[in-house]
Scaffold this motif. Sequence first.
Motif, PDB file in Angstrom:
ATOM      1  N   SER A 162     -38.767 -10.060  10.754  1.00  9.84           N
ATOM      2  CA  SER A 162     -39.042 -11.185  11.654  1.00  9.84           C
ATOM      3  C   SER A 162     -40.259 -11.984  11.202  1.00  9.84           C
ATOM      4  O   SER A 162     -40.378 -13.169  11.508  1.00  9.84           O
ATOM      5  CB  SER A 162     -39.254 -10.672  13.082  1.00  9.84           C
ATOM      6  OG  SER A 162     -40.454  -9.930  13.172  1.00  9.84           O
ATOM      7  N   ALA A 163     -41.169 -11.353  10.459  1.00 13.09           N
ATOM      8  CA  ALA A 163     -42.379 -12.046  10.004  1.00 13.09           C
ATOM      9  C   ALA A 163     -42.055 -13.172   9.034  1.00 13.09           C
ATOM     10  O   ALA A 163     -42.854 -14.102   8.862  1.00 13.09           O
ATOM     11  CB  ALA A 163     -43.335 -11.046   9.345  1.00 13.09           C
ATOM     12  N   ARG A 164     -40.885 -13.118   8.420  1.00 15.77           N
ATOM     13  CA  ARG A 164     -40.508 -14.141   7.447  1.00 15.77           C
ATOM     14  C   ARG A 164     -39.744 -15.306   8.081  1.00 15.77           C
ATOM     15  O   ARG A 164     -39.394 -16.256   7.388  1.00 15.77           O
ATOM     16  CB  ARG A 164     -39.667 -13.507   6.335  1.00 15.77           C
ATOM     17  CG  ARG A 164     -40.420 -12.460   5.514  1.00 15.77           C
ATOM     18  CD  ARG A 164     -39.631 -12.049   4.295  1.00 15.77           C
ATOM     19  NE  ARG A 164     -38.437 -11.284   4.638  1.00 15.77           N
ATOM     20  CZ  ARG A 164     -38.397  -9.960   4.715  1.00 15.77           C
ATOM     21  NH1 ARG A 164     -39.498  -9.254   4.498  1.00 15.77           N
ATOM     22  NH2 ARG A 164     -37.279  -9.330   5.018  1.00 15.77           N
ATOM     23  N   ARG A 165     -39.499 -15.214   9.390  1.00 16.41           N
ATOM     24  CA  ARG A 165     -38.727 -16.256  10.054  1.00 16.41           C
ATOM     25  C   ARG A 165     -39.632 -17.229  10.794  1.00 16.41           C
ATOM     26  O   ARG A 165     -40.713 -16.861  11.275  1.00 16.41           O
ATOM     27  CB  ARG A 165     -37.744 -15.636  11.056  1.00 16.41           C
ATOM     28  CG  ARG A 165     -36.633 -14.819  10.436  1.00 16.41           C
ATOM     29  CD  ARG A 165     -35.495 -14.630  11.420  1.00 16.41           C
ATOM     30  NE  ARG A 165     -35.942 -13.962  12.630  1.00 16.41           N
ATOM     31  CZ  ARG A 165     -35.739 -12.672  12.901  1.00 16.41           C
ATOM     32  NH1 ARG A 165     -35.096 -11.918  12.037  1.00 16.41           N
ATOM     33  NH2 ARG A 165     -36.162 -12.141  14.020  1.00 16.41           N
ATOM     34  N   ALA A 166     -39.166 -18.442  10.932  1.00 20.98           N
ATOM     35  CA  ALA A 166     -39.888 -19.433  11.731  1.00 20.98           C
ATOM     36  C   ALA A 166     -39.735 -19.086  13.209  1.00 20.98           C
ATOM     37  O   ALA A 166     -38.718 -18.517  13.620  1.00 20.98           O
ATOM     38  CB  ALA A 166     -39.329 -20.829  11.467  1.00 20.98           C
ATOM     39  N   PRO A 167     -40.737 -19.390  14.036  1.00 20.05           N
ATOM     40  CA  PRO A 167     -40.631 -19.110  15.476  1.00 20.05           C
ATOM     41  C   PRO A 167     -39.510 -19.920  16.113  1.00 20.05           C
ATOM     42  O   PRO A 167     -39.288 -21.081  15.760  1.00 20.05           O
ATOM     43  CB  PRO A 167     -42.000 -19.527  16.014  1.00 20.05           C
ATOM     44  CG  PRO A 167     -42.534 -20.490  15.016  1.00 20.05           C
ATOM     45  CD  PRO A 167     -42.006 -20.049  13.690  1.00 20.05           C
ATOM     46  N   VAL A 204     -43.109 -19.927  19.597  1.00 21.26           N
ATOM     47  CA  VAL A 204     -43.345 -18.538  20.007  1.00 21.26           C
ATOM     48  C   VAL A 204     -42.361 -17.622  19.277  1.00 21.26           C
ATOM     49  O   VAL A 204     -41.170 -17.931  19.164  1.00 21.26           O
ATOM     50  CB  VAL A 204     -43.187 -18.397  21.536  1.00 21.26           C
ATOM     51  CG1 VAL A 204     -43.299 -16.940  21.964  1.00 21.26           C
ATOM     52  CG2 VAL A 204     -44.222 -19.258  22.252  1.00 21.26           C
ATOM     53  N   HIS A 205     -42.864 -16.486  18.797  1.00 26.28           N
ATOM     54  CA  HIS A 205     -42.027 -15.548  18.046  1.00 26.28           C
ATOM     55  C   HIS A 205     -41.321 -14.534  18.942  1.00 26.28           C
ATOM     56  O   HIS A 205     -40.165 -14.194  18.688  1.00 26.28           O
ATOM     57  CB  HIS A 205     -42.877 -14.798  17.013  1.00 26.28           C
ATOM     58  CG  HIS A 205     -43.218 -15.622  15.822  1.00 26.28           C
ATOM     59  ND1 HIS A 205     -42.431 -15.686  14.696  1.00 26.28           N
ATOM     60  CD2 HIS A 205     -44.283 -16.438  15.574  1.00 26.28           C
ATOM     61  CE1 HIS A 205     -42.977 -16.484  13.800  1.00 26.28           C
ATOM     62  NE2 HIS A 205     -44.117 -16.956  14.300  1.00 26.28           N
ATOM     63  N   PHE A 206     -42.013 -13.993  19.909  1.00 24.87           N
ATOM     64  CA  PHE A 206     -41.381 -13.039  20.825  1.00 24.87           C
ATOM     65  C   PHE A 206     -42.119 -13.071  22.159  1.00 24.87           C
ATOM     66  O   PHE A 206     -43.272 -13.503  22.245  1.00 24.87           O
ATOM     67  CB  PHE A 206     -41.358 -11.619  20.261  1.00 24.87           C
ATOM     68  CG  PHE A 206     -42.708 -10.975  20.106  1.00 24.87           C
ATOM     69  CD1 PHE A 206     -43.343 -10.367  21.181  1.00 24.87           C
ATOM     70  CD2 PHE A 206     -43.353 -10.960  18.877  1.00 24.87           C
ATOM     71  CE1 PHE A 206     -44.588  -9.775  21.042  1.00 24.87           C
ATOM     72  CE2 PHE A 206     -44.591 -10.362  18.722  1.00 24.87           C
ATOM     73  CZ  PHE A 206     -45.207  -9.775  19.813  1.00 24.87           C
ATOM     74  N   VAL A 207     -41.425 -12.589  23.194  1.00 27.91           N
ATOM     75  CA  VAL A 207     -41.996 -12.556  24.541  1.00 27.91           C
ATOM     76  C   VAL A 207     -41.650 -11.215  25.187  1.00 27.91           C
ATOM     77  O   VAL A 207     -40.483 -10.806  25.204  1.00 27.91           O
ATOM     78  CB  VAL A 207     -41.444 -13.697  25.429  1.00 27.91           C
ATOM     79  CG1 VAL A 207     -42.041 -13.615  26.829  1.00 27.91           C
ATOM     80  CG2 VAL A 207     -41.731 -15.061  24.805  1.00 27.91           C
ATOM     81  N   PHE A 208     -42.678 -10.532  25.705  1.00 28.16           N
ATOM     82  CA  PHE A 208     -42.482  -9.375  26.578  1.00 28.16           C
ATOM     83  C   PHE A 208     -42.784  -9.811  28.007  1.00 28.16           C
ATOM     84  O   PHE A 208     -43.808 -10.461  28.251  1.00 28.16           O
ATOM     85  CB  PHE A 208     -43.444  -8.223  26.239  1.00 28.16           C
ATOM     86  CG  PHE A 208     -43.375  -7.710  24.826  1.00 28.16           C
ATOM     87  CD1 PHE A 208     -42.229  -7.816  24.066  1.00 28.16           C
ATOM     88  CD2 PHE A 208     -44.483  -7.103  24.264  1.00 28.16           C
ATOM     89  CE1 PHE A 208     -42.174  -7.339  22.769  1.00 28.16           C
ATOM     90  CE2 PHE A 208     -44.444  -6.618  22.961  1.00 28.16           C
ATOM     91  CZ  PHE A 208     -43.292  -6.736  22.211  1.00 28.16           C
ATOM     92  N   VAL A 209     -41.930  -9.450  28.928  1.00 28.40           N
ATOM     93  CA  VAL A 209     -42.187  -9.692  30.351  1.00 28.40           C
ATOM     94  C   VAL A 209     -42.258  -8.335  31.034  1.00 28.40           C
ATOM     95  O   VAL A 209     -41.358  -7.508  30.881  1.00 28.40           O
ATOM     96  CB  VAL A 209     -41.086 -10.560  30.994  1.00 28.40           C
ATOM     97  CG1 VAL A 209     -41.421 -10.849  32.458  1.00 28.40           C
ATOM     98  CG2 VAL A 209     -40.916 -11.869  30.229  1.00 28.40           C
ATOM     99  N   SER A 210     -43.350  -8.092  31.787  1.00 27.64           N
ATOM    100  CA  SER A 210     -43.581  -6.781  32.398  1.00 27.64           C
ATOM    101  C   SER A 210     -43.625  -6.869  33.912  1.00 27.64           C
ATOM    102  O   SER A 210     -44.087  -7.866  34.476  1.00 27.64           O
ATOM    103  CB  SER A 210     -44.912  -6.189  31.904  1.00 27.64           C
ATOM    104  OG  SER A 210     -44.890  -5.994  30.516  1.00 27.64           O
ATOM    105  N   ASN A 211     -43.146  -5.804  34.526  1.00 27.01           N
ATOM    106  CA  ASN A 211     -43.241  -5.666  35.976  1.00 27.01           C
ATOM    107  C   ASN A 211     -44.141  -4.501  36.359  1.00 27.01           C
ATOM    108  O   ASN A 211     -44.346  -4.229  37.540  1.00 27.01           O
ATOM    109  CB  ASN A 211     -41.840  -5.454  36.567  1.00 27.01           C
ATOM    110  CG  ASN A 211     -41.819  -5.500  38.074  1.00 27.01           C
ATOM    111  OD1 ASN A 211     -42.349  -6.428  38.679  1.00 27.01           O
ATOM    112  ND2 ASN A 211     -41.202  -4.502  38.703  1.00 27.01           N
ATOM    113  N   SER A 212     -44.643  -3.781  35.360  1.00 32.01           N
ATOM    114  CA  SER A 212     -45.509  -2.624  35.598  1.00 32.01           C
ATOM    115  C   SER A 212     -46.401  -2.449  34.384  1.00 32.01           C
ATOM    116  O   SER A 212     -46.321  -3.210  33.422  1.00 32.01           O
ATOM    117  CB  SER A 212     -44.677  -1.356  35.831  1.00 32.01           C
ATOM    118  OG  SER A 212     -43.999  -0.993  34.637  1.00 32.01           O
ATOM    119  N   SER A 213     -47.245  -1.450  34.426  1.00 28.80           N
ATOM    120  CA  SER A 213     -48.120  -1.148  33.303  1.00 28.80           C
ATOM    121  C   SER A 213     -48.318   0.362  33.254  1.00 28.80           C
ATOM    122  O   SER A 213     -48.420   0.996  34.310  1.00 28.80           O
ATOM    123  CB  SER A 213     -49.463  -1.859  33.478  1.00 28.80           C
ATOM    124  OG  SER A 213     -50.213  -1.846  32.293  1.00 28.80           O
TER     125      SER A 213
END
Length: 316
Positions: free
Chosen positions: A185-190, A205-214
């Motif tokens: 993935s590091a070689r790809r454009a966002p 943006v390259h990736f997104v994490f969405v969290s409901n807890s920690s």
Amino acid sequence: MRAVLIVNPNATSTTPAGRDLLAHALESRTRLTVEHTNHRGHAIEIAEQAADDGVDVVIVHGGDGTVNEVVNGLLGKPGPLPLRDLPAVGVVPGGSANVFARSLGIPQDPIDATNLLVDLLSTYRSTGVWRRIGLMDCGERWGVFTAGMGVDGEVVAAVEERRKHSTGVTAMRYISAAVPTVLRSARRAPRLTLQIDDQDPVTGVHFVFVSNSSPWTYANKRPVWTNPDTGFDTGLGVFATTSMSIWRNLGLVRQMLAKRPKLAAGHLIREDDVAWVRVSSDTPVASQIDGDYIGLREQLTFRSVPDALGVVAPLI
């Protein structure tokens, strides 16, 4: 009190002995029915029936995937919450990560978790109150603790492919799948565009994490943090990057594994307690919800839904 125990016999750490011990303990406190899952989506069907039958508690002995199925079976399609009373959800860990249970303060050891569960059921008899938590409305299904688009989804897809040839998911198996995926993935454009609440969209943006807890997840016993201030009683947490530089992200990984994480970097987008998040892509990208690969998506919207589910867990 009527209870249904749902056992996933294929989960990493479930055993017949552990199941029998758990069932015996619950039979002393509840009118218990034991169900075993035997195909993908089976826990959804069992939970739907439990809700229709007016059961008080559904207890999961399995991993996070089984928990997600149970929640979706109880609540149905995302949208307005059901008006009727629904069973509370209890968990005795049986998977590899058990992020949901651990985030609720439930011990990883099944015997300790069983003892806590029995105590909490006894407490409910005197108080009549379950702890309630918020969930993620992901549009097509409910999310319990995490979702992701981009490299996160690709890693989950790679791990699921490896599971076809071996049982269980250890931290090393996850890492062995994650490293080559991240390098590719590091070689790809966002490709992603991120919008948080009513803020202006952010492109590149390259990736997104969405969290409901920690924490976000666990590497064996070590918590991995993305949004330490996010929890089941807050809005959603967002963690995204605008660079896939290996060196910059190695520094970020060290922060994620720290005991007292101070997550900050020039390429990091991180916010807590947000009401909704929309992620879109110019081409379909790999996506996951609660560690379950859901396929390729061009857009997903995640909304925080407070007070959505009763759980058998310590009050905070």
